[in-house]
Design a protein around this motif. Structure first.
Motif, PDB file in Angstrom:
ATOM      1  N   THR A 165       0.844  -1.189   0.000  1.00 61.36           N
ATOM      2  CA  THR A 165       0.000   0.000   0.000  1.00 61.36           C
ATOM      3  C   THR A 165       0.881   1.242   0.000  1.00 61.36           C
ATOM      4  O   THR A 165       1.967   1.244   0.581  1.00 61.36           O
ATOM      5  N   VAL A 166       0.421   2.253  -0.697  1.00 66.22           N
ATOM      6  CA  VAL A 166       1.110   3.544  -0.689  1.00 66.22           C
ATOM      7  C   VAL A 166       0.236   4.504   0.091  1.00 66.22           C
ATOM      8  O   VAL A 166      -0.948   4.672  -0.220  1.00 66.22           O
ATOM      9  N   ILE A 167       0.819   5.085   1.128  1.00 70.24           N
ATOM     10  CA  ILE A 167       0.073   6.033   1.961  1.00 70.24           C
ATOM     11  C   ILE A 167       0.752   7.392   1.890  1.00 70.24           C
ATOM     12  O   ILE A 167       1.984   7.488   1.980  1.00 70.24           O
ATOM     13  N   SER A 168      -0.064   8.407   1.681  1.00 70.34           N
ATOM     14  CA  SER A 168       0.500   9.762   1.585  1.00 70.34           C
ATOM     15  C   SER A 168       0.179  10.551   2.847  1.00 70.34           C
ATOM     16  O   SER A 168      -0.830  10.303   3.526  1.00 70.34           O
ATOM     17  N   TYR A 169       1.073  11.492   3.132  1.00 71.32           N
ATOM     18  CA  TYR A 169       0.922  12.372   4.295  1.00 71.32           C
ATOM     19  C   TYR A 169       1.222  13.816   3.862  1.00 71.32           C
ATOM     20  O   TYR A 169       2.092  14.040   3.000  1.00 71.32           O
ATOM     21  N   ALA A 170       0.558  14.758   4.473  1.00 70.48           N
ATOM     22  CA  ALA A 170       0.861  16.165   4.203  1.00 70.48           C
ATOM     23  C   ALA A 170       2.317  16.442   4.576  1.00 70.48           C
ATOM     24  O   ALA A 170       2.763  16.045   5.658  1.00 70.48           O
ATOM     25  N   VAL A 171       3.057  17.118   3.701  1.00 71.29           N
ATOM     26  CA  VAL A 171       4.480  17.368   3.999  1.00 71.29           C
ATOM     27  C   VAL A 171       4.644  18.106   5.323  1.00 71.29           C
ATOM     28  O   VAL A 171       5.629  17.899   6.038  1.00 71.29           O
ATOM     29  N   GLU A 172       3.658  18.917   5.677  1.00 72.08           N
ATOM     30  CA  GLU A 172       3.782  19.706   6.913  1.00 72.08           C
ATOM     31  C   GLU A 172       3.796  18.837   8.170  1.00 72.08           C
ATOM     32  O   GLU A 172       4.291  19.266   9.212  1.00 72.08           O
ATOM     33  N   THR A 173       3.256  17.623   8.092  1.00 71.18           N
ATOM     34  CA  THR A 173       3.269  16.762   9.284  1.00 71.18           C
ATOM     35  C   THR A 173       4.695  16.428   9.714  1.00 71.18           C
ATOM     36  O   THR A 173       4.950  16.132  10.873  1.00 71.18           O
ATOM     37  N   SER A 174       5.623  16.486   8.756  1.00 73.16           N
ATOM     38  CA  SER A 174       7.019  16.135   9.032  1.00 73.16           C
ATOM     39  C   SER A 174       7.767  17.234   9.771  1.00 73.16           C
ATOM     40  O   SER A 174       8.902  17.012  10.225  1.00 73.16           O
ATOM     41  N   GLY A 175       7.152  18.414   9.867  1.00 76.31           N
ATOM     42  CA  GLY A 175       7.884  19.538  10.446  1.00 76.31           C
ATOM     43  C   GLY A 175       9.145  19.863   9.653  1.00 76.31           C
ATOM     44  O   GLY A 175      10.002  20.619  10.119  1.00 76.31           O
ATOM     45  N   PHE A 176       9.290  19.270   8.486  1.00 79.26           N
ATOM     46  CA  PHE A 176      10.458  19.477   7.625  1.00 79.26           C
ATOM     47  C   PHE A 176      11.767  19.200   8.355  1.00 79.26           C
ATOM     48  O   PHE A 176      12.746  19.916   8.201  1.00 79.26           O
ATOM     49  N   GLU A 177      11.742  18.164   9.191  1.00 81.94           N
ATOM     50  CA  GLU A 177      12.991  17.738   9.837  1.00 81.94           C
ATOM     51  C   GLU A 177      12.977  16.222  10.011  1.00 81.94           C
ATOM     52  O   GLU A 177      11.919  15.592  10.053  1.00 81.94           O
ATOM     53  N   LEU A 178      14.168  15.659  10.158  1.00 84.48           N
ATOM     54  CA  LEU A 178      14.362  14.221  10.049  1.00 84.48           C
ATOM     55  C   LEU A 178      13.605  13.390  11.086  1.00 84.48           C
ATOM     56  O   LEU A 178      12.927  12.418  10.736  1.00 84.48           O
ATOM     57  N   THR A 179      13.740  13.723  12.367  1.00 84.69           N
ATOM     58  CA  THR A 179      13.137  12.844  13.376  1.00 84.69           C
ATOM     59  C   THR A 179      11.617  12.777  13.227  1.00 84.69           C
ATOM     60  O   THR A 179      11.030  11.713  13.338  1.00 84.69           O
ATOM     61  N   GLN A 180      11.001  13.915  12.952  1.00 81.51           N
ATOM     62  CA  GLN A 180       9.546  13.902  12.829  1.00 81.51           C
ATOM     63  C   GLN A 180       9.121  13.259  11.507  1.00 81.51           C
ATOM     64  O   GLN A 180       8.085  12.589  11.444  1.00 81.51           O
ATOM     65  N   LEU A 181       9.910  13.439  10.459  1.00 81.87           N
ATOM     66  CA  LEU A 181       9.605  12.736   9.204  1.00 81.87           C
ATOM     67  C   LEU A 181       9.595  11.227   9.460  1.00 81.87           C
ATOM     68  O   LEU A 181       8.657  10.515   9.077  1.00 81.87           O
ATOM     69  N   LEU A 182      10.632  10.736  10.127  1.00 80.27           N
ATOM     70  CA  LEU A 182      10.710   9.294  10.395  1.00 80.27           C
ATOM     71  C   LEU A 182       9.593   8.847  11.328  1.00 80.27           C
ATOM     72  O   LEU A 182       9.070   7.741  11.215  1.00 80.27           O
ATOM     73  N   ASN A 183       9.221   9.731  12.228  1.00 80.50           N
ATOM     74  CA  ASN A 183       8.121   9.420  13.131  1.00 80.50           C
ATOM     75  C   ASN A 183       6.819   9.210  12.358  1.00 80.50           C
ATOM     76  O   ASN A 183       6.072   8.270  12.632  1.00 80.50           O
ATOM     77  N   VAL A 184       6.559  10.080  11.380  1.00 77.16           N
ATOM     78  CA  VAL A 184       5.348   9.913  10.574  1.00 77.16           C
ATOM     79  C   VAL A 184       5.461   8.647   9.719  1.00 77.16           C
ATOM     80  O   VAL A 184       4.502   7.910   9.545  1.00 77.16           O
ATOM     81  N   VAL A 185       6.648   8.367   9.217  1.00 74.33           N
ATOM     82  CA  VAL A 185       6.849   7.195   8.366  1.00 74.33           C
ATOM     83  C   VAL A 185       6.588   5.890   9.133  1.00 74.33           C
ATOM     84  O   VAL A 185       5.929   4.976   8.632  1.00 74.33           O
ATOM     85  N   PHE A 186       7.092   5.808  10.379  1.00 74.53           N
ATOM     86  CA  PHE A 186       7.115   4.480  11.016  1.00 74.53           C
ATOM     87  C   PHE A 186       7.164   4.527  12.538  1.00 74.53           C
ATOM     88  O   PHE A 186       7.488   3.529  13.165  1.00 74.53           O
ATOM     89  N   GLY A 187       6.836   5.667  13.161  1.00 74.13           N
ATOM     90  CA  GLY A 187       6.969   5.763  14.618  1.00 74.13           C
ATOM     91  C   GLY A 187       6.198   4.676  15.358  1.00 74.13           C
ATOM     92  O   GLY A 187       6.767   3.686  15.815  1.00 74.13           O
ATOM     93  N   ASN A 188       4.897   4.827  15.468  1.00 73.25           N
ATOM     94  CA  ASN A 188       4.099   3.832  16.177  1.00 73.25           C
ATOM     95  C   ASN A 188       3.951   2.533  15.397  1.00 73.25           C
ATOM     96  O   ASN A 188       3.850   1.459  15.987  1.00 73.25           O
ATOM     97  N   SER A 189       3.921   2.622  14.077  1.00 78.99           N
ATOM     98  CA  SER A 189       3.718   1.395  13.291  1.00 78.99           C
ATOM     99  C   SER A 189       4.868   0.422  13.454  1.00 78.99           C
ATOM    100  O   SER A 189       4.699  -0.779  13.208  1.00 78.99           O
ATOM    101  N   SER A 190       6.024   0.907  13.891  1.00 81.29           N
ATOM    102  CA  SER A 190       7.148  -0.003  14.149  1.00 81.29           C
ATOM    103  C   SER A 190       6.778  -1.009  15.238  1.00 81.29           C
ATOM    104  O   SER A 190       7.382  -2.078  15.333  1.00 81.29           O
TER     105      SER A 190
END
Lengths: 383, 383
Positions: free
Chosen positions: A76-101
């Motif tokens: 599945t391909v899931i999209s997220y608003a770019v703003e959710t990432s805060g435009f920084e690495l840790t939060q980007l990774l958090n949106v990608v796989f934080g809780n789903s890990s």
């Protein structure tokens, strides 16, 4: 039930995508997992509590595609608003796989980031071209070895470094187990090893570099990196699993440091050892390493003493160079129990844009380490 | 073959132990894995290249015990010289599981660290007793909720924070997905939420605290923490999987910060989702969180929307308080899809030394959030 206010959320409309592989007993379960990711990775709220309006329509992850791969795996391909990432690495990774890990049967396969998001990342300072220029090696594969075993004092490690540089190894790095130990203190080791490689360079007229391991306490990493640079180190070894991708990014972005960075996969293995959970080799050792500023990414080669497959390794090599806006391509650096005999086969797989990392194997060819290194260099350079 | 010099290595003789669970087809394979760990985690050299003398006798890991658990699982205890750890967290973890994380069928079950090594760690600044004193709550379980959903602006989040604090929630934390986003900038959110909780405290005369999420770029985490403190935050939320255990330790050790820290397990899930690889719940969310300075450790409760078992959760609770020299006990903070109805059952498992983290469930009891919080507080406090 309380009422969560429905508020307008100012967003650009730009979204980034994550490709997930879902393991499930059937399609219904997989679709449920996909919907769950949309919530879990953003609002982390039960669906019926999510207010209508922008939060439901735009902050929530959105399933862009869903298809079956085999009986029990779905993509599945899931999209997220770019703003959710805060435009920084840790939060980007958090949106990608934080809780789903934390949920079985969810694996991150690939990131697909638009330029508007990638623009927030400097990425590797050197990349492939920069590292080649740094080492005066415009075409051939690069050679790397690790100083070891743990327990040797700085003087002995420096003598090994001297011999390896003299024999033509481009990058002589600390083994990732060399830290700041009483039997091999960081500052003494770095000074001695950097000087040993400089001595070899004076004799050969070539440029080989020493890369000390700067993985360590957060408060000392930048200090160690600056010390290493002042002492003449030509790069830095860093284990982001142990010391943080964000700290590596800080090192890469710091103009005072300005040295190439090679990542070591220590502690990161659990992300790739489960077939149905974790992060793909491609994303972890390729895309994410680049986002966090690595110039070369070490990983265990197939057929050595680790368990990566040939396909896993090939996918890492692809991840080091897949298009990511202005984020530079970096070097794959396969290692881990490889021998000189495997060089031709590895050249076939990786081509010339590769760093061959050989440790123990370099000591087997014959009794003279310098000659062994020369042999390794010839094997590679003659191709 | 070259000759690696045999050198004396000055060591104290003190060793630390790691208990590993090995998955293998038979005992011979498991014994081979155990021997391999001894090499891999220290010298990272083929056995025949390891020089005799101190390196072979003392730097190498040593198998202290080995026994069968069931048909395909074996437990081995391996000891390492304390000096290999460099007496700091990243290198300690590297020796525990750096390269072995990349091999299937190896799981870290427990760390057994002598006082001489633990003495290098300050551990949690507050711990259980300190956090109870900080919150004026000497005996009862503590209550926690998360501000969400992502997308709400600071003003709306602050109003939620106010209501929760008024209703008696001890710790009102940011959801871990609240970072420094355009729709909820860090500084504005922290100021508003801290002030909202302070306002509630003025009205009730009680002490509730706001814990903002300071996970983020390495160069900004300390700055964010100091800003949060100045704004009146009563603690910090940190996701060490995303931002680094070493950076969390730096925050915990920094006297200028001096706030309780609660960890969030985002990105760490892959260490515990595979049954035969990774790190035990006990070690990761208990022992390691404490070593790195957490005062409370969030994890998904069993029976919620995650997959931890009751036994996993119980083992975490044990890991938060198992004896570790002067390293304080910390709070287990089970959460993740729990409802008020489960409070009695959770009290039976965790006892009173627990932080109940309830998010979405707090909105279900009735239309008035303050009343819902009061109900939650009564449920817990009356026990």
């Amino acid at each position: 039930m309380t009422t969560i206010p429905s508020v307008p959320v100012p967003l650009s409309g730009e979204r980034f995508c994550v490709v997930y592989c879902l393991a499930a007993k059937d399609e219904a379960e997989a679709r449920e997992k996909a919907r769950d990711i949309c919530l879990e990775q953003t609002v982390e709220f039960p669906d019926d509590l999510v207010p209508d309006g922008d939060i439901r329509d735009h902050i929530l992850g959105c399933i862009e595609s869903f298809e079956r791969r085999d009986a029990h795996h779905f993509e599945t391909v899931i999209s997220y608003a770019v703003e959710t990432s805060g435009f920084e690495l840790t939060q980007l990774l958090n949106v990608v796989f934080g809780n789903s890990s934390i949920k079985p049967g969810i694996r991150v396969e690939r990131l697909d980031l638009p330029d508007s998001l990638l623009h927030a990342f400097k990425g590797p300072r050197f990349g492939r071209d920069g590292l080649r220029a740094w080492l005066n090696a415009s075409h051939r594969p690069l050679l790397c070895t690790a100083l070891k075993p743990m327990g040797l004092p700085p003087k002995e490690l420096a003598y090994l470094a001297y011999q390896c540089a003299l024999g033509g190894i481009d990058i002589v790095k600390d083994d990732h187990g060399l830290a700041d130990q009483s039997f091999s203190p960081f500052t003494e080791r770095v000074q001695r090893c950097a000087e040993a490689v400089a001595q070899a360079n004076r004799e050969t007229g070539l440029k080989r570099i020493y890369m000390p391991n700067v993985t360590g306490p957060a408060s000392r990493v930048v200090e160690h990196a600056l010390f290493a640079k002042q002492a003449g180190a030509g790069g830095l070894l860093f284990s982001p699993g142990l010391a943080g991708l964000n700290l590596m990014q800080q090192l890469a972005d710091d103009d005072r440091v300005g040295l190439p960075i090679m990542t070591h996969p220590a502690w990161q293995g659990s992300f790739v050892t489960g077939p149905d959970n974790g992060i793909s080799h491609y994303a972890l050792f390729g895309q994410i390493a680049r986002l966090a500023g690595a110039d070369a990414s070490i990983f265990p080669n197939y057929g050595g003493r680790f368990s990566f497959s040939r396909e896993d390794c090939q996918s890492i090599a692809e991840g080091t160079t897949a298009p990511m806006a202005r984020i530079k391509s970096i070097f794959p650096a396969p290692g881990g129990g490889m021998s000189l005999a495997r060089v031709p086969e590895m050249l076939d797989l990786y081509g010339r844009d590769v760093i061959f990392l050989i440790g123990g194997g370099l000591h087997r060819q014959g009794p003279n380490l310098v000659e062994n290194c020369r042999h390794f260099h010839q094997l590679v350079a003659e191709r």
